[in-house]
Design a protein around this motif. Structure first.
Motif, short mmCIF file in Angstrom:
data_model
loop_
_atom_site.label_atom_id
_atom_site.label_comp_id
_atom_site.label_asym_id
_atom_site.label_seq_id
_atom_site.Cartn_x
_atom_site.Cartn_y
_atom_site.Cartn_z
N MET A 24 0.84 -1.15 0.00
CA MET A 24 0.00 0.00 0.00
C MET A 24 0.89 1.22 0.00
O MET A 24 1.81 1.31 0.80
N VAL A 25 0.67 2.14 -0.93
CA VAL A 25 1.47 3.35 -1.03
C VAL A 25 0.58 4.56 -0.75
O VAL A 25 -0.49 4.69 -1.33
N GLU A 26 1.05 5.41 0.13
CA GLU A 26 0.37 6.67 0.44
C GLU A 26 1.34 7.79 0.08
O GLU A 26 2.50 7.77 0.48
N ILE A 27 0.88 8.76 -0.69
CA ILE A 27 1.72 9.88 -1.11
C ILE A 27 1.09 11.16 -0.56
O ILE A 27 -0.07 11.45 -0.84
N ASP A 28 1.87 11.90 0.23
CA ASP A 28 1.36 13.11 0.87
C ASP A 28 2.36 14.25 0.77
O ASP A 28 3.57 14.04 0.86
N SER A 29 1.83 15.46 0.65
CA SER A 29 2.67 16.65 0.65
C SER A 29 2.75 17.28 2.04
O SER A 29 3.52 18.21 2.23
N ALA A 30 1.97 16.80 2.97
CA ALA A 30 1.97 17.33 4.33
C ALA A 30 1.56 16.22 5.30
O ALA A 30 0.97 15.23 4.89
N PRO B 134 3.28 -1.28 3.91
CA PRO B 134 2.91 0.12 3.78
C PRO B 134 4.13 1.02 3.52
O PRO B 134 5.15 0.93 4.20
N LEU B 135 3.99 1.88 2.53
CA LEU B 135 5.04 2.83 2.15
C LEU B 135 4.43 4.22 2.11
O LEU B 135 3.45 4.46 1.39
N TRP B 136 5.01 5.14 2.86
CA TRP B 136 4.52 6.51 2.93
C TRP B 136 5.54 7.40 2.24
O TRP B 136 6.67 7.58 2.71
#
Length: 59
Positions: free
Chosen positions: A1-7, A26-28
């Motif tokens: 599962m990949v989560e991409i966030d700018s904040a 999980p990869l953030w």
């Protein structure tokens, strides 16, 4: 599962913990402002400096 966030995002952290507990990897990916939280069992890829460098080079 990949989560991409700018904040930093509490909802993202909750999703990552859920994925970890369900047996996923999980990869953030973090690319914007704010701190980068450490969560047991979650890999955090901090690309903020790389993104900043690319933006600065293009300016």
């Amino acid at each position: 599962m990949v989560e991409i966030d700018s904040a930093p995002n509490a909802a993202s952290a909750q999703k990552l913990v859920f994925a970890r507990d369900a047996g996923a990897f999980p990869l953030w990916v973090r690319f914007g402002k704010g701190g980068v939280a450490t969560i047991d069992g979650v890999v955090v890829l901090d690309i903020r400096d790389a993104v900043w460098g690319v933006c600065k080079a293009g300016a």
